[in-house]
Design a protein around this motif. Structure first.
Motif, PDB file in Angstrom:
ATOM      1  N   THR A 104      43.697  -5.874  55.542  1.00  0.00           N
ATOM      2  CA  THR A 104      45.091  -5.694  55.941  1.00  0.00           C
ATOM      3  C   THR A 104      45.143  -4.702  57.088  1.00  0.00           C
ATOM      4  N   ILE A 105      45.785  -5.109  58.173  1.00  0.00           N
ATOM      5  CA  ILE A 105      45.893  -4.297  59.385  1.00  0.00           C
ATOM      6  C   ILE A 105      47.327  -3.811  59.541  1.00  0.00           C
ATOM      7  N   ILE A 106      47.504  -2.531  59.873  1.00  0.00           N
ATOM      8  CA  ILE A 106      48.835  -1.989  60.149  1.00  0.00           C
ATOM      9  C   ILE A 106      49.142  -2.203  61.620  1.00  0.00           C
ATOM     10  N   GLY A 151      54.877  -3.029  60.541  1.00  0.00           N
ATOM     11  CA  GLY A 151      54.495  -4.014  59.537  1.00  0.00           C
ATOM     12  C   GLY A 151      53.002  -4.093  59.317  1.00  0.00           C
ATOM     13  N   LYS A 152      52.591  -5.142  58.608  1.00  0.00           N
ATOM     14  CA  LYS A 152      51.189  -5.344  58.290  1.00  0.00           C
ATOM     15  C   LYS A 152      50.847  -6.816  58.462  1.00  0.00           C
ATOM     16  N   VAL A 153      49.615  -7.089  58.863  1.00  0.00           N
ATOM     17  CA  VAL A 153      49.120  -8.463  58.939  1.00  0.00           C
ATOM     18  C   VAL A 153      47.750  -8.501  58.272  1.00  0.00           C
ATOM     19  N   THR A 154      47.387  -9.677  57.802  1.00  0.00           N
ATOM     20  CA  THR A 154      46.083  -9.866  57.176  1.00  0.00           C
ATOM     21  C   THR A 154      45.184 -10.642  58.121  1.00  0.00           C
ATOM     22  N   THR A 155      43.950 -10.204  58.242  1.00  0.00           N
ATOM     23  CA  THR A 155      43.018 -10.919  59.115  1.00  0.00           C
ATOM     24  C   THR A 155      42.826 -12.340  58.600  1.00  0.00           C
ATOM     25  N   PRO A 156      42.646 -13.305  59.484  1.00  0.00           N
ATOM     26  CA  PRO A 156      42.558 -14.710  59.051  1.00  0.00           C
ATOM     27  C   PRO A 156      41.293 -15.045  58.277  1.00  0.00           C
ATOM     28  N   SER A 157      40.315 -14.154  58.321  1.00  0.00           N
ATOM     29  CA  SER A 157      39.064 -14.410  57.609  1.00  0.00           C
ATOM     30  C   SER A 157      38.366 -13.074  57.358  1.00  0.00           C
ATOM     31  N   LEU A 214      44.445   0.027  62.770  1.00  0.00           N
ATOM     32  CA  LEU A 214      44.447   0.772  61.515  1.00  0.00           C
ATOM     33  C   LEU A 214      44.202  -0.214  60.381  1.00  0.00           C
ATOM     34  N   VAL A 215      43.247   0.091  59.523  1.00  0.00           N
ATOM     35  CA  VAL A 215      42.914  -0.786  58.406  1.00  0.00           C
ATOM     36  C   VAL A 215      43.307  -0.090  57.106  1.00  0.00           C
ATOM     37  N   VAL A 216      44.064  -0.797  56.269  1.00  0.00           N
ATOM     38  CA  VAL A 216      44.573  -0.216  55.029  1.00  0.00           C
ATOM     39  C   VAL A 216      43.434   0.056  54.047  1.00  0.00           C
ATOM     40  N   LEU A 217      43.439   1.279  53.489  1.00  0.00           N
ATOM     41  CA  LEU A 217      42.521   1.633  52.408  1.00  0.00           C
ATOM     42  C   LEU A 217      43.248   1.684  51.071  1.00  0.00           C
ATOM     43  N   ASP A 218      44.461   2.234  51.082  1.00  0.00           N
ATOM     44  CA  ASP A 218      45.289   2.296  49.871  1.00  0.00           C
ATOM     45  C   ASP A 218      46.742   2.169  50.308  1.00  0.00           C
ATOM     46  N   ALA A 219      47.302   0.971  50.156  1.00  0.00           N
ATOM     47  CA  ALA A 219      48.661   0.704  50.637  1.00  0.00           C
ATOM     48  C   ALA A 219      49.694   1.556  49.917  1.00  0.00           C
ATOM     49  N   GLY A 268      42.254   4.796  59.923  1.00  0.00           N
ATOM     50  CA  GLY A 268      42.457   5.588  61.127  1.00  0.00           C
ATOM     51  C   GLY A 268      42.225   4.815  62.399  1.00  0.00           C
ATOM     52  N   GLU A 269      42.894   5.253  63.462  1.00  0.00           N
ATOM     53  CA  GLU A 269      42.834   4.589  64.756  1.00  0.00           C
ATOM     54  C   GLU A 269      41.548   4.958  65.496  1.00  0.00           C
ATOM     55  N   PRO A 270      40.685   4.013  65.774  1.00  0.00           N
ATOM     56  CA  PRO A 270      39.396   4.344  66.401  1.00  0.00           C
ATOM     57  C   PRO A 270      39.512   5.074  67.733  1.00  0.00           C
ATOM     58  N   PHE A 271      40.463   4.683  68.603  1.00  0.00           N
ATOM     59  CA  PHE A 271      40.606   5.377  69.878  1.00  0.00           C
ATOM     60  C   PHE A 271      40.869   6.863  69.665  1.00  0.00           C
ATOM     61  N   LEU A 272      41.777   7.172  68.740  1.00  0.00           N
ATOM     62  CA  LEU A 272      42.109   8.574  68.474  1.00  0.00           C
ATOM     63  C   LEU A 272      40.879   9.327  67.973  1.00  0.00           C
ATOM     64  N   HIS A 273      40.182   8.753  67.001  1.00  0.00           N
ATOM     65  CA  HIS A 273      39.025   9.455  66.446  1.00  0.00           C
ATOM     66  C   HIS A 273      37.907   9.603  67.473  1.00  0.00           C
ATOM     67  N   ALA A 274      37.716   8.597  68.309  1.00  0.00           N
ATOM     68  CA  ALA A 274      36.703   8.714  69.353  1.00  0.00           C
ATOM     69  C   ALA A 274      37.031   9.872  70.287  1.00  0.00           C
ATOM     70  N   MET A 275      38.312  10.004  70.641  1.00  0.00           N
ATOM     71  CA  MET A 275      38.722  11.079  71.531  1.00  0.00           C
ATOM     72  C   MET A 275      38.568  12.446  70.859  1.00  0.00           C
ATOM     73  N   TRP A 276      38.983  12.539  69.597  1.00  0.00           N
ATOM     74  CA  TRP A 276      38.863  13.814  68.881  1.00  0.00           C
ATOM     75  C   TRP A 276      37.396  14.214  68.698  1.00  0.00           C
ATOM     76  N   ILE A 277      36.572  13.268  68.290  1.00  0.00           N
ATOM     77  CA  ILE A 277      35.153  13.581  68.088  1.00  0.00           C
ATOM     78  C   ILE A 277      34.506  13.964  69.419  1.00  0.00           C
ATOM     79  N   GLY A 278      34.861  13.246  70.476  1.00  0.00           N
ATOM     80  CA  GLY A 278      34.346  13.608  71.793  1.00  0.00           C
ATOM     81  C   GLY A 278      34.785  14.995  72.213  1.00  0.00           C
ATOM     82  N   LYS A 279      36.014  15.366  71.890  1.00  0.00           N
ATOM     83  CA  LYS A 279      36.527  16.691  72.247  1.00  0.00           C
ATOM     84  C   LYS A 279      35.796  17.795  71.477  1.00  0.00           C
TER      85      LYS A 279
END
Length: 284
Positions: A45-47, A51-57, A68-73, A80-91
């Motif tokens: 499930t993707i946020i 709203g939310k959508v489910t991947t087709p497969s 963002l991928v749901v862990l506990d709805a 978490g958003e990969p772009f944000l985490h990549a930037m934070w970890i890089g910082k």
């Protein structure tokens, strides 16, 4: 099925470009660590927007986007958003041999990236309050060898001495214990949420004069249990005051003065930088 290795490499290249980090290892770890291994079986499930959508497969190619991928709805917990985490970890610029405390590790995906970046010789202590997620993180991180998962409250439990503290839950102010756990030269990123109208990400660096802070972007994370409600006597900053904060002080070290932008029981924020500040008293 897609060529997942090529997809993961391209995803990693996008993460590194967004982070604008000079460390080539950042791209390498995003390419090497399989995100799907930390998210359970698909479809997922993707946020998106409100709203939310489910991947087709269950094709993991769906995960190698800035989603963002749901862990506990029910609890509003996501990967978490990969772009944000990549930037934070890089910082934060993790280096081999450094000790990291990761607060709010979820199922361990970003913990695994940090563990790779501080290898060889470094360690990551990951705190997760949710027992189910902590158990999953422990299993997911077994192969790392240098990551330990603690099922507990990082607000009340003492953190180990840390070169990096990576916080993935919103706080009204960082607990004094987090600041005290930072080693000289240590860095902390945390989502600062002193009020609903003030969602900021803050970088803290411990220097020989004290704790420098840099509110560098807007950010929203779920509240950190035990540190997300301000006491009645707190001075809550406006958005402008929050963005002008340049240093953080322990109230036990220095009494709040007219430069205070925010005041809490154990810590306060100042609009004054550390250039003219006296050197901080050494701590054990």
């Amino acid at each position: 099925m897609s060529n997942i290795e090529d997809i993961r490499k391209f995803y990693a290249r996008l993460m590194a470009a967004n982070a604008a980090s000079p460390d080539p290892r950042l791209e390498e770890v995003f390419a090497e660590v399989p995100r799907e291994a930390f998210l359970g079986p698909g479809p997922w499930t993707i946020i998106t927007g409100n709203g939310k959508v489910t991947t087709p497969s269950a094709d993991p190619a769906h995960l190698y986007q800035n989603v963002l991928v749901v862990l506990d709805a029910d609890k509003g917990i996501n990967n978490g958003e990969p772009f944000l985490h990549a930037m934070w970890i890089g910082k934060l610029a993790p280096k081999p041999g450094e000790a990291v405390s990761h607060i709010g590790s979820g199922t361990g995906y970003y913990t695994a990236l940090l563990a790779r970046l501080v290898s060889p010789g470094g360690t990551v202590t990951a705190f997760e309050l949710d027992d189910r997620l902590a158990d999953l993180a422990r299993k997911n991180l077994e192969a790392c060898g240098n990551a330990t998962v603690v099922h507990g409250d990082a607000v009340t439990a003492p953190l180990p001495p840390s070169d990096i503290i990576y916080v993935n839950a919103g706080v009204v102010a960082p607990p004094s214990g987090w600041l005290e756990a930072l080693r000289p030269g240590g860095r902390m990123i945390f989502p600062w949420r002193p009020a609903e109208r003030v969602p900021l990400a803050v970088m803290v660096t411990r220097t020989d004069r004290g704790f420098a802070c840099d509110p560098f972007m807007r950010s929203w994370f779920i509240p950190c249990f035990g540190a997300s409600v301000a006491e009645l006597a707190a001075k809550i900053p406006t958005r402008d005051e929050a963005t002008r904060s340049r240093s953080i002080w322990l109230t036990s070290d220095r009494t709040p003065d007219r430069t205070a932008t925010a005041i809490f029981s154990d810590v306060w924020f100042s609009s004054k930088g550390l250039d003219a500040a006296p050197r901080a008293r050494p701590r054990k």
